[in-house]
Design an enzyme around this catalytic site. Sequence first.
Site, PDB file in Angstrom:
ATOM      1  CG  ASP A 146     -45.065  56.779  64.388  1.00 57.34           C
ATOM      2  OD1 ASP A 146     -45.961  57.325  63.712  1.00 57.34           O
ATOM      3  OD2 ASP A 146     -44.785  55.562  64.313  1.00 57.34           O
ATOM      4  CG  ASP A 174     -45.968  56.170  59.558  1.00 60.64           C
ATOM      5  OD1 ASP A 174     -45.375  56.613  60.568  1.00 60.64           O
ATOM      6  OD2 ASP A 174     -46.141  56.853  58.527  1.00 60.64           O
ATOM      7  CG  ASP A 184     -33.852  73.482  57.909  1.00 62.94           C
ATOM      8  OD1 ASP A 184     -33.030  74.169  57.281  1.00 62.94           O
ATOM      9  OD2 ASP A 184     -33.550  72.661  58.787  1.00 62.94           O
ATOM     10  CG  ASP A 228     -29.501  73.430  54.437  1.00 60.96           C
ATOM     11  OD1 ASP A 228     -29.263  72.781  55.460  1.00 60.96           O
ATOM     12  OD2 ASP A 228     -29.147  73.070  53.292  1.00 60.96           O
ATOM     13  CD  GLU A 239     -25.883  74.146  58.027  1.00 59.03           C
ATOM     14  OE1 GLU A 239     -26.217  74.338  56.847  1.00 59.03           O
ATOM     15  OE2 GLU A 239     -25.433  73.063  58.419  1.00 59.03           O
ATOM     16  CG  HIS A 242     -29.918  67.765  61.486  1.00 63.17           C
ATOM     17  ND1 HIS A 242     -29.752  69.102  61.768  1.00 63.17           N
ATOM     18  CD2 HIS A 242     -29.832  67.645  60.150  1.00 63.17           C
ATOM     19  CE1 HIS A 242     -29.584  69.763  60.630  1.00 63.17           C
ATOM     20  NE2 HIS A 242     -29.629  68.902  59.635  1.00 63.17           N
ATOM     21  CG  ASP A 243     -26.066  68.351  59.710  1.00 63.14           C
ATOM     22  OD1 ASP A 243     -26.713  67.408  59.207  1.00 63.14           O
ATOM     23  OD2 ASP A 243     -26.183  69.532  59.344  1.00 63.14           O
TER      24      ASP A 243
HETATM   25  C1  NOJ Z   1     -26.991  71.195  56.058  1.00 65.63           C
HETATM   26  C2  NOJ Z   1     -28.000  70.325  56.737  1.00 65.63           C
HETATM   27  O1  NOJ Z   1     -27.985  70.584  58.103  1.00 65.63           O
HETATM   28  C3  NOJ Z   1     -27.644  68.914  56.393  1.00 65.63           C
HETATM   29  O2  NOJ Z   1     -28.383  67.988  57.138  1.00 65.63           O
HETATM   30  C4  NOJ Z   1     -27.852  68.725  54.913  1.00 65.63           C
HETATM   31  O3  NOJ Z   1     -27.421  67.428  54.556  1.00 65.63           O
HETATM   32  C5  NOJ Z   1     -27.064  69.743  54.106  1.00 65.63           C
HETATM   33  N1  NOJ Z   1     -27.136  71.063  54.638  1.00 65.63           N
HETATM   34  C6  NOJ Z   1     -27.598  69.821  52.688  1.00 65.63           C
HETATM   35  O4  NOJ Z   1     -28.856  70.431  52.664  1.00 65.63           O
END
Ligand code: NOJ
Length: 576
Positions: free
Chosen positions: A22, A26, A99, A196, A275, A336-337
């Site tokens: 950051d 903020d 992305d 994605d 992905e 991140h998922d």
């Molecule tokens: C895959 C992404 O990695 C995820 O974070 C996202 O929620 C879904 N695709 C939808 O875009």
Amino acid sequence: MSSLKWWQTAVFYQIYPRSFADGNGDGIGDFKGIIEKLDYLADLGVDALWLSPHFPSPNWDCGYDISDYCNVAPEYGTLDDFKTFLDESHKRNIRVILDLVLNHTSDEHEWFVESKSSRDNPKADWYVWADTPPNNWQSCFDGDAWTYVPERDQYYYHYFMKQQPDLNWHNPEVKKAMWDAVRFWLDLGVDGYRLDAIGTIYEDPNLTPHNVPMNLAELRRFSDLAKTPTELKLKDKYWHDMFKNQWGQAGLHGLMKELRAVLDEYDGDRMLVGEDDNIDYMGNGKDELHLVFNFPLMRTEHITPEHVRKNQKERLKRLDILPAETGWPCNTLGNHDCSRIHTRYGDKLHDAELARLNAALVLTMKGTPFLYNGEEIGMTDYMLTDISHVKDTMGTWYYHSIVTIMGVHPEEAMLRTAEMTRDKNRTPMQWSNNSNAGFSPASVTTWLPLNPNYKDGVNVTDQERSPYSLLNYYKHLLRVRKNTPALIQGAYVPVHAAAKDYFAFLRVSEAQKILVILNFSNKRLELDFSRVKEIKSHTLHTLFSSADHSQKEQDLKAMSVNPFEVYIAEVKSIHA
Ligand code: NOJ
């Protein structure tokens, strides 16, 4: 190594911009912050960045709902800030990929605003519309996949949140508009894209309903409660069957070829990584994606030698069909998922040791490694306890569904939500043990709560000072990888392939042979490699060991390996 492309030799590092640094105080990460940390990344030793979406977005899906493909989210900065970031990265020899979200836009994107305004506007056919919900399809994030729009008296389809309408990729105008956006960033000099959710781009043209006897919330709840082997098997089958008609449908190869052709208009070996784990999307090795992720490696409760060997055997066999110079693997254990490596693959007793082993695994296996920000300091999942803190809307949707519709007690619902939400692995990066982990000034509330373990050494500053920290371990390994050509380009040859406690393999190039031993057990091992045909009558010259080996040279016949040790050696001929 000159024949390899940059994306084959590079180690990628994923930046989740909201949580990385950051710069303007903020509580939300931004480009100013990222730019300030580029020296950190260069020093860490990564070669390329994958930046999760940085575009304007109402943030129903944390940036994966894009409302303008050719701009920068105001909370992250300006287009000029982006250009500075790209420029400063390139100055440090760090490439940048963005992305690219093709399947859907935000419902606030001007394309959708226009499309939903009437049935006969110029963009009326840019999304997937139906007069009545044609089937029982579910969105994988928030229940029914068809949402009503009064202006058109019609329903639109969305695989993800209702705020993420699916584009109609059968419409050539959609392609043209998206390829223009792709060119916009390529013209600025970005080095490629992570694509994605490509599997969701096309749907079954017959709109065949799913046959699972429950809806999404019920299936999630069923999955939460599944325990017996039968229930667990059924759960997997239901997930597959619920979405099989909305996923992996025909048409994608053609689309990937078109996109590849756009990339190939540019010089500098721009690249695409999907992905998806389907190697078919690499086409003939030259006409679709450069890389797809080896997600099957991650699909396990525990990383074991057996699992990795089986994974390598299957993946590399498939990749071998492609031309040698392009059939390239791509390995990762976190993003991140999903739950963070440290938490997910730990056993609660040896989490730190296992985190080191898993890092070494990704950095020594054949293929391009992808790391996720924070993994290098051992960031762990953080379980939220208050629903008002949850930002991941698939989490809030689930919580409210099970509390209001199924009558689940809010306390239990919160526990389940904390586990399933991706907020747990997206908390702000921990830069120091100052308040707010040095991510934001002390007085600020960060966009997601910080994991308090930043006070216990899980932060960059403390680890920079400690020679034996995980951070210094990553730096060391990255250096060894960079200086060891066979670790980058060498063929993979498993050795002692029946061993249960350890995973040992060679990486063999014309000029060099490397032996890697990853001891996944808490036992001290005495190993004999003298009968391995590729390396007998050789000696081991240690390049890296997570244990303190006093001797640089080790005997192939009597190799002693400490519990959880990572050992990397160059195999040298005795007569050399
Ligand atoms: C895959 C992404 O990695 C995820 O974070 C996202 O929620 C879904 N695709 C939808 O875009």
